[in-house]
Design an enzyme around this catalytic site. Structure first.
Site, PDB file in Angstrom:
ATOM      1  N   LYS A  60       1.396   4.144   6.731  1.00 25.68           N
ATOM      2  CA  LYS A  60       0.830   5.115   5.786  1.00 25.68           C
ATOM      3  C   LYS A  60       1.579   6.441   5.906  1.00 25.68           C
ATOM      4  O   LYS A  60       2.290   6.695   6.870  1.00 25.68           O
ATOM      5  CB  LYS A  60      -0.661   5.378   6.076  1.00 25.68           C
ATOM      6  CG  LYS A  60      -1.542   4.155   6.110  1.00 25.68           C
ATOM      7  CD  LYS A  60      -1.727   3.514   4.773  1.00 25.68           C
ATOM      8  CE  LYS A  60      -2.596   2.262   4.889  1.00 25.68           C
ATOM      9  NZ  LYS A  60      -2.525   1.419   3.741  1.00 25.68           N
TER      10      LYS A  60
ATOM     11  N   SER B  88       0.805  -1.222   0.000  1.00 29.72           N
ATOM     12  CA  SER B  88       0.000   0.000   0.000  1.00 29.72           C
ATOM     13  C   SER B  88       0.840   1.274   0.000  1.00 29.72           C
ATOM     14  O   SER B  88       0.327   2.347  -0.293  1.00 29.72           O
ATOM     15  CB  SER B  88      -0.960   0.018   1.193  1.00 29.72           C
ATOM     16  OG  SER B  88      -0.251   0.208   2.400  1.00 29.72           O
TER      17      SER B  88
END
Length: 163
Positions: free
Chosen positions: A75, A34
């Site tokens: 993230k 991701s």
């Protein structure tokens, strides 16, 4: 006598290393793409170990328990408390201004729209660099800074080109 000093020195160095490793830094191996191409599956990272992080700023790559399943997530912070976030035709807008994101493949998310949302106090808005494969604040909302448990310091090993 010299061996006693050498042994004592070695013990102090090892003990200090153990304390630093368990209290202040952590190493992890990434299990998701991701954050590609910045951080890829199989990369080994060194993180600053945190117990909440009110100083998180835009651009920081952080770890926290995912609100989806509790597993560790990694993230990028794209906005902090009080900022407004939107995505317009794949472009990230913070407070109405386009953000330059050379690490995001905008062609892969062309036509994507999101927001506008305002990041609440004590929170950050996070997104993966691999936007089309990232479950992030667009899905589960802003992340409380109190749950941030790591910040990327550096990569020890990268698989980003080997995939």
């Amino acid at each position: 006598m010299r061996w006693k000093v050498a042994t004592a020195t070695l013990l102090v160095v090892v003990a200090t290393g153990i304390v630093v490793r368990t209290q202040f830094i952590d190493t992890v191996t990434v299990s998701s793409d991701s954050m590609a191409p910045t951080v890829c599956t199989g990369d080994t990272l060194v993180l600053a170990r945190l117990d909440g992080d009110d100083s998180a700023k835009v651009g920081d790559i952080i770890t926290f328990p995912s609100p989806e399943d509790g597993r560790q997530a990694i993230k990028r912070v794209v906005a902090v408390a009080g900022q407004r976030v939107a995505i317009a035709d794949a472009d990230l807008l913070v407070d109405g201004k386009k953000v330059d994101e050379p690490y995001v493949d905008h062609r892969s998310i062309d036509g994507v729209y999101f927001g506008t949302v305002t990041v609440p106090p004590g929170s950050v808005f996070v997104m993966g660099d691999h936007r089309e494969n990232s479950i992030d604040s667009r899905e589960y909302g802003s992340i409380r800074t109190s749950v941030i448990n790591g910040r990327l310091l550096f990569k020890v090993w990268s698989n980003c080109g080997n995939q």
